[in-house]
Design an enzyme around this catalytic site. Sequence first.
Site, PDB file in Angstrom:
ATOM      1  N   LYS A  87      33.188  44.419  28.564  1.00  0.00           N
ATOM      2  CA  LYS A  87      34.319  43.493  28.720  1.00  0.00           C
ATOM      3  C   LYS A  87      34.259  42.454  27.604  1.00  0.00           C
ATOM      4  O   LYS A  87      33.264  41.738  27.446  1.00  0.00           O
ATOM      5  CB  LYS A  87      34.205  42.829  30.096  1.00  0.00           C
ATOM      6  CG  LYS A  87      35.503  42.443  30.729  1.00  0.00           C
ATOM      7  CD  LYS A  87      35.231  42.041  32.163  1.00  0.00           C
ATOM      8  CE  LYS A  87      36.432  41.466  32.834  1.00  0.00           C
ATOM      9  NZ  LYS A  87      36.080  40.867  34.113  1.00  0.00           N
TER      10      LYS A  87
HETATM   11  C1  E4P Z   1      38.928  40.282  36.073  1.00  0.00           C
HETATM   12  O1  E4P Z   1      38.258  41.129  35.537  1.00  0.00           O
HETATM   13  C2  E4P Z   1      38.421  38.965  36.476  1.00  0.00           C
HETATM   14  O2  E4P Z   1      37.071  39.091  36.831  1.00  0.00           O
HETATM   15  C3  E4P Z   1      39.116  38.412  37.686  1.00  0.00           C
HETATM   16  O3  E4P Z   1      40.111  39.277  38.175  1.00  0.00           O
HETATM   17  C4  E4P Z   1      39.487  36.985  37.581  1.00  0.00           C
HETATM   18  O4  E4P Z   1      40.065  36.597  38.800  1.00  0.00           O
HETATM   19  P1  E4P Z   1      40.237  35.065  39.232  1.00  0.00           P
HETATM   20  O5  E4P Z   1      41.414  34.514  38.528  1.00  0.00           O
HETATM   21  O6  E4P Z   1      40.464  35.136  40.707  1.00  0.00           O
HETATM   22  O7  E4P Z   1      38.959  34.374  38.856  1.00  0.00           O
END
Ligand code: E4P
Length: 218
Positions: A87
């Site tokens: 990522k």
């Molecule tokens: C995606 O990969 C992120 O980890 C995640 O969906 C972020 O979500 P949030 O806005 O609830 O922190």
Amino acid sequence: MKFFIDTANLAQIKEANDLGILDGVTTNPSLMAKEGIIGKEAVLKHYTDICKIVDGDVSAEVISTDYAGMIAEGEKLASLHENIVVKIPMIKDGIKAIKYLSSKGIRTNCTLVFSAGQAILAAKAGATYISPFIGRLDDISYDGMDLIAQIAQIFSVQGYQTQILAASIRNPIHIIKSAQMGAHVITSPLATIMALLKHPLTDSGLAQFLADHQKANA
Ligand code: E4P
């Protein structure tokens, strides 16, 4: 549409996997910290533990923000398990890192995507997934679902192979609309996945069926 769970909590990952509908996991540094996973070695071990539970893609996020650092971290993470997807944040060096890693056959998930322009750049660089954050857009009064629809249209017209991974999911409607709009994947907290199950007419209908059966077989 694939279902990923958005957590680093092993118990929740197991519970979702036991449902039989889980296709993968996404994590981020905040989610790892929430589980008390501190330090480089502990983080790497945790990714390996997640890969032992789920037979599907597991997104592991780099901490570096410079090109060389992201490459080094990305290669290390990818060597942990064949299901690891690196990522990478949507920044200038991140685009370069995605291009490099994809040329080496390492799969990537471009995270923190908030616009169609960013999605196009990541697709051009060869990202396996892009993660538009729906909920965080809703939080600042933009409609996150509009972004999913726009990216889906662009990717379809252009024939991009990059998969749209709808992230920052806050409620079951986000999941349903993502499916409707052609997202390839959603990543969601366990509670939101479980909320898809619920309907009061299912509960009352089942209670009636069981009561009628009981009466007839008394
Ligand atoms: C995606 O990969 C992120 O980890 C995640 O969906 C972020 O979500 P949030 O806005 O609830 O922190």
